[in-house]
Scaffold this motif. Structure first.
Motif, PDB file in Angstrom:
ATOM      1  N   GLU A   1       0.831  -1.211   0.000  1.00 55.15           N
ATOM      2  CA  GLU A   1       0.000   0.000   0.000  1.00 55.15           C
ATOM      3  C   GLU A   1       0.868   1.265   0.000  1.00 55.15           C
ATOM      4  O   GLU A   1       0.591   2.222  -0.712  1.00 55.15           O
ATOM      5  CB  GLU A   1      -0.945  -0.022   1.206  1.00 55.15           C
ATOM      6  N   SER A   2       1.936   1.294   0.808  1.00 58.65           N
ATOM      7  CA  SER A   2       2.804   2.472   0.871  1.00 58.65           C
ATOM      8  C   SER A   2       3.572   2.667  -0.444  1.00 58.65           C
ATOM      9  O   SER A   2       3.747   3.796  -0.911  1.00 58.65           O
ATOM     10  CB  SER A   2       3.771   2.369   2.050  1.00 58.65           C
ATOM     11  N   ALA A   3       4.005   1.583  -1.064  1.00 64.30           N
ATOM     12  CA  ALA A   3       4.691   1.690  -2.356  1.00 64.30           C
ATOM     13  C   ALA A   3       3.719   2.189  -3.426  1.00 64.30           C
ATOM     14  O   ALA A   3       4.094   2.985  -4.311  1.00 64.30           O
ATOM     15  CB  ALA A   3       5.281   0.344  -2.756  1.00 64.30           C
ATOM     16  N   TYR A   4       2.462   1.740  -3.341  1.00 64.10           N
ATOM     17  CA  TYR A   4       1.443   2.189  -4.289  1.00 64.10           C
ATOM     18  C   TYR A   4       1.166   3.686  -4.118  1.00 64.10           C
ATOM     19  O   TYR A   4       1.052   4.424  -5.096  1.00 64.10           O
ATOM     20  CB  TYR A   4       0.173   1.363  -4.080  1.00 64.10           C
ATOM     21  N   GLU A   5       1.102   4.157  -2.872  1.00 61.94           N
ATOM     22  CA  GLU A   5       0.886   5.587  -2.627  1.00 61.94           C
ATOM     23  C   GLU A   5       2.062   6.409  -3.126  1.00 61.94           C
ATOM     24  O   GLU A   5       1.875   7.504  -3.675  1.00 61.94           O
ATOM     25  CB  GLU A   5       0.636   5.816  -1.134  1.00 61.94           C
ATOM     26  N   LYS A   6       3.283   5.906  -2.968  1.00 62.93           N
ATOM     27  CA  LYS A   6       4.463   6.607  -3.495  1.00 62.93           C
ATOM     28  C   LYS A   6       4.412   6.667  -5.021  1.00 62.93           C
ATOM     29  O   LYS A   6       4.763   7.685  -5.629  1.00 62.93           O
ATOM     30  CB  LYS A   6       5.737   5.914  -3.031  1.00 62.93           C
ATOM     31  N   ARG A   7       3.972   5.582  -5.634  1.00 61.73           N
ATOM     32  CA  ARG A   7       3.871   5.556  -7.097  1.00 61.73           C
ATOM     33  C   ARG A   7       2.794   6.540  -7.569  1.00 61.73           C
ATOM     34  O   ARG A   7       2.964   7.228  -8.578  1.00 61.73           O
ATOM     35  CB  ARG A   7       3.553   4.143  -7.568  1.00 61.73           C
ATOM     36  N   ILE A   8       1.694   6.629  -6.832  1.00 63.86           N
ATOM     37  CA  ILE A   8       0.634   7.587  -7.168  1.00 63.86           C
ATOM     38  C   ILE A   8       1.174   9.013  -7.068  1.00 63.86           C
ATOM     39  O   ILE A   8       0.969   9.836  -7.970  1.00 63.86           O
ATOM     40  CB  ILE A   8      -0.601   7.393  -6.255  1.00 63.86           C
ATOM     41  N   GLN A   9       1.893   9.324  -5.960  1.00 63.06           N
ATOM     42  CA  GLN A   9       2.451  10.669  -5.791  1.00 63.06           C
ATOM     43  C   GLN A   9       3.460  10.974  -6.890  1.00 63.06           C
ATOM     44  O   GLN A   9       3.505  12.081  -7.426  1.00 63.06           O
ATOM     45  CB  GLN A   9       3.097  10.820  -4.409  1.00 63.06           C
ATOM     46  N   LYS A  10       4.260   9.996  -7.261  1.00 61.89           N
ATOM     47  CA  LYS A  10       5.249  10.193  -8.323  1.00 61.89           C
ATOM     48  C   LYS A  10       4.544  10.479  -9.652  1.00 61.89           C
ATOM     49  O   LYS A  10       4.960  11.363 -10.411  1.00 61.89           O
ATOM     50  CB  LYS A  10       6.129   8.952  -8.436  1.00 61.89           C
ATOM     51  N   GLU A  11       3.467   9.765  -9.912  1.00 60.94           N
ATOM     52  CA  GLU A  11       2.709   9.983 -11.141  1.00 60.94           C
ATOM     53  C   GLU A  11       2.045  11.360 -11.144  1.00 60.94           C
ATOM     54  O   GLU A  11       1.981  12.035 -12.166  1.00 60.94           O
ATOM     55  CB  GLU A  11       1.655   8.879 -11.296  1.00 60.94           C
TER      56      GLU A  11
END
Length: 171
Positions: free
Chosen positions: A35-45
């Motif tokens: 979940e935290s890696a997914y949120e980081k990927r969302i923020q990066k996008e």
């Protein structure tokens, strides 16, 4: 999920549901992703798609904007900064173009009036066309349907007459 969005030159944090973000960004969580890696990927996008272009466009537009020498703190909101001031340009005649053109037109009309008084109508039109309007003797001769030799002789006689008239009087 909290997302950082750039507004003007600063970040603001907004609360958005993950489902909405998936629709905005057209991405989804993978099976092996936390979940935290997914949120980081969302923020990066979001940084790639939304934050950088807005900031770059704003920065491109505003990077050369500054306070003019003529502005005081109270006048900053009132002064139109879309055009330079007279002391900020190399040639300040651009600000007086209408006045200069109007004065040139008045001077042209004044000289034409004086020439018409001093010469006959045909001679005055010839002198105005050749001297003031910049036509050559041949061009003027072609426009009236005469030979350039005849026009040249008439032109010299008109110039001699003007010399006599204006040597006696002044403008």
């Amino acid at each position: 999920m909290e997302v950082k969005m750039r507004y003007e030159n600063a970040y603001q944090t907004i609360e958005v549901e993950t489902k909405e973000l998936e629709e905005w960004l057209n991405i989804s969580i993978t099976d092996d992703e936390s979940e935290s890696a997914y949120e980081k990927r969302i923020q990066k996008e979001i940084e790639i798609q939304f934050n950088r272009p807005d900031y770059n466009n704003w920065h491109k537009f505003d990077r050369h904007r500054g306070n003019s020498k003529a502005q005081t703190n109270e006048e900053i909101d009132e002064l139109d900064t879309s055009e330079p001031l007279m002391d900020e340009v190399m040639d300040s005649r651009i600000f007086c173009r209408d006045t200069i053109e109007r004065e040139n037109q008045w001077e042209y009309e004044f000289i034409c009036t004086k020439l018409r008084k001093a010469l006959g109508a045909d001679q005055a039109n010839m002198v105005i066309s050749i001297i003031l309007d910049g036509q050559t003797v041949a061009e003027y001769a072609a426009s009236i349907g005469d030979k350039s030799n005849n026009v040249s002789h008439r032109y010299r006689r008109a110039i001699n007459k003007l010399k006599k008239v204006f040597s006696k009087t002044s403008f």
